[in-house]
Scaffold this active site. Sequence first.
Site, PDB file in Angstrom:
ATOM      1  N   HIS A 208       8.010  -6.444   6.722  1.00 44.74           N
ATOM      2  CA  HIS A 208       7.611  -5.041   6.919  1.00 44.74           C
ATOM      3  C   HIS A 208       7.915  -4.500   8.309  1.00 44.74           C
ATOM      4  O   HIS A 208       7.659  -3.340   8.587  1.00 44.74           O
ATOM      5  CB  HIS A 208       6.108  -4.871   6.630  1.00 44.74           C
ATOM      6  CG  HIS A 208       5.239  -5.448   7.709  1.00 44.74           C
ATOM      7  ND1 HIS A 208       4.978  -6.785   7.807  1.00 44.74           N
ATOM      8  CD2 HIS A 208       4.591  -4.865   8.749  1.00 44.74           C
ATOM      9  CE1 HIS A 208       4.200  -7.012   8.849  1.00 44.74           C
ATOM     10  NE2 HIS A 208       3.950  -5.871   9.446  1.00 44.74           N
TER      11      HIS A 208
HETATM   12  C1  UD1 Z   1       0.950  -1.645  10.586  1.00 44.32           C
HETATM   13  C2  UD1 Z   1       0.843  -2.178  12.009  1.00 44.32           C
HETATM   14  C3  UD1 Z   1       1.523  -3.535  12.086  1.00 44.32           C
HETATM   15  C4  UD1 Z   1       0.966  -4.472  11.056  1.00 44.32           C
HETATM   16  C5  UD1 Z   1       1.084  -3.819   9.689  1.00 44.32           C
HETATM   17  C6  UD1 Z   1       0.537  -4.682   8.583  1.00 44.32           C
HETATM   18  C7  UD1 Z   1       0.806  -0.554  13.883  1.00 44.32           C
HETATM   19  C8  UD1 Z   1       1.612  -0.072  15.025  1.00 44.32           C
HETATM   20  N1  UD1 Z   1       1.489  -1.302  12.989  1.00 44.32           N
HETATM   21  O1  UD1 Z   1       2.327  -1.465  10.280  1.00 44.32           O
HETATM   22  O2  UD1 Z   1       1.279  -4.094  13.368  1.00 44.32           O
HETATM   23  O3  UD1 Z   1       1.689  -5.689  11.080  1.00 44.32           O
HETATM   24  O4  UD1 Z   1       0.367  -2.595   9.715  1.00 44.32           O
HETATM   25  O5  UD1 Z   1       0.759  -4.082   7.343  1.00 44.32           O
HETATM   26  O6  UD1 Z   1      -0.383  -0.283  13.811  1.00 44.32           O
HETATM   27  N2  UD1 Z   1       1.770   2.983   3.550  1.00 44.32           N
HETATM   28  C9  UD1 Z   1       1.360   3.168   2.257  1.00 44.32           C
HETATM   29  N3  UD1 Z   1       0.083   2.794   1.931  1.00 44.32           N
HETATM   30  C10 UD1 Z   1      -0.771   2.235   2.817  1.00 44.32           C
HETATM   31  C11 UD1 Z   1      -0.344   2.058   4.140  1.00 44.32           C
HETATM   32  C12 UD1 Z   1       0.933   2.433   4.492  1.00 44.32           C
HETATM   33  O7  UD1 Z   1       2.090   3.661   1.423  1.00 44.32           O
HETATM   34  O8  UD1 Z   1      -1.913   1.904   2.440  1.00 44.32           O
HETATM   35  C13 UD1 Z   1       3.166   3.347   3.915  1.00 44.32           C
HETATM   36  C14 UD1 Z   1       3.299   4.736   4.485  1.00 44.32           C
HETATM   37  O9  UD1 Z   1       4.519   5.249   4.056  1.00 44.32           O
HETATM   38  C15 UD1 Z   1       3.361   4.482   5.975  1.00 44.32           C
HETATM   39  C16 UD1 Z   1       4.080   3.151   6.043  1.00 44.32           C
HETATM   40  O10 UD1 Z   1       3.635   2.430   4.892  1.00 44.32           O
HETATM   41  O11 UD1 Z   1       4.010   5.491   6.670  1.00 44.32           O
HETATM   42  C17 UD1 Z   1       3.793   2.336   7.277  1.00 44.32           C
HETATM   43  O12 UD1 Z   1       2.380   2.172   7.452  1.00 44.32           O
HETATM   44  P1  UD1 Z   1       1.753   2.059   8.932  1.00 44.32           P
HETATM   45  O13 UD1 Z   1       0.303   1.804   8.820  1.00 44.32           O
HETATM   46  O14 UD1 Z   1       2.179   3.225   9.758  1.00 44.32           O
HETATM   47  O15 UD1 Z   1       2.500   0.833   9.551  1.00 44.32           O
HETATM   48  P2  UD1 Z   1       2.765  -0.635   8.988  1.00 44.32           P
HETATM   49  O16 UD1 Z   1       4.219  -0.810   8.827  1.00 44.32           O
HETATM   50  O17 UD1 Z   1       1.880  -0.957   7.833  1.00 44.32           O
END
Ligand code: UD1
Length: 365
Positions: A208
Amino acid sequence: MKKIIHLIAAARPNFMKIAPLYHALKAEDWCEVHIIHTGQHYDANMSDSIFADLMLPQPHFNLGIGSGSHAYQTGTVMLEYEKIVLEQERPDFLVVVGDVNPTAACSQVATKLHIPVAHLEAGLRSGDRRMPEEINRLVTDAICDTLWTPSPDADENLKNEGHPDSRVVRVGNIMMDSFELLREKIEAEKAPEKHGLEIGNYGVVTLHRPSNVDEYDSLKELMDQLIKVSEKIPLIFAVHPRTRNSLQKHGLWDSLSSVERLKLVDPVSYVPFMSLVKSAKLIITDSGGIQEETTYLNIPCLTLRENTERPITITEGTNELVTVDNLMENVDRVLNGQWRSGTKPDLWDGKTAGRIVKEIKKWLF
Ligand code: UD1
């Protein structure tokens, strides 16, 4: 009057860090422990089902911030958490965990309001400032009142940054407490069988990190390699929403789903995921926590990153950093029995939460 303790939970990897501490504090009669969910992760399989597996209650407060840029997430959490502290409930002590955006955000809010803050999983450093998590680690450790570390390398990093010894306490690795808390359920889960996988003869994949999954070129190259690996050993790939979005956006999803020995599944909750990991031949990942869990379970871990903030998993455990170019030869090393066995680092013993409760009492009484 009971002391009020807030635990901040934002994203999936935080939940296994707060759960053992929540349960340990809940059993104490001198405090009330409240969970603040920032809502960074909100899908049922990224949040609710993991809360249920870890026997956590509904969060006492949910900030509901959702997805967005780093500045959006950090700023909104600061505004919303500050409102709770000023208008609803001022805690006597705050615990932030890991390295996600809300970790840095909430520690700033609380320190400025003179609430003592502890950082659990302090001192980890990858040395790679292009990763947002590294910035969050630096910011959080710089301002927290007490720094709880999992390993000697973390103590060393903090010392080198000028933190006095009195601020640093090695408590061990809390993630192992979660595993031990749920070991029986994990062993009874039989997730490999449910997915038609043979015990000890499959690999688990999670990816991820933006550097691996956001751009077409790196994503395509990685997927091509995974398909080749799957010709040697069947793989189960738990696809993070960020990765799924990117695969779909770049038109790679359909062809990948048709590869028979590479099974794509939605993100898996804690108990079934650990059940898959425990019986795997190898793991291919870019996660932080999985590097530690595989070291604890003595499972070969091939980490697709240029660096790690968890070097003890390499020096003492079963982890190695790999690239897309040498992934295949490293998989062969595992399959040929050439991967080394590891040892469990000191204080990764399932008793970290108990040590932390004693530390919090020292602060409050
Ligand atoms: C975040 C953390 C990362 C951690 C990871 C674990 C930061 C900077 N990054 O990254 O350190 O390793 O979580 O998963 O805080 N999304 C969904 N559903 C959800 C959550 C996210 O669809 O429940 C999608 C959205 O499109 C979102 C993208 O995933 O924009 C990324 O989610 P985000 O929480 O911004 O970052 P992670 O890549 O999950």
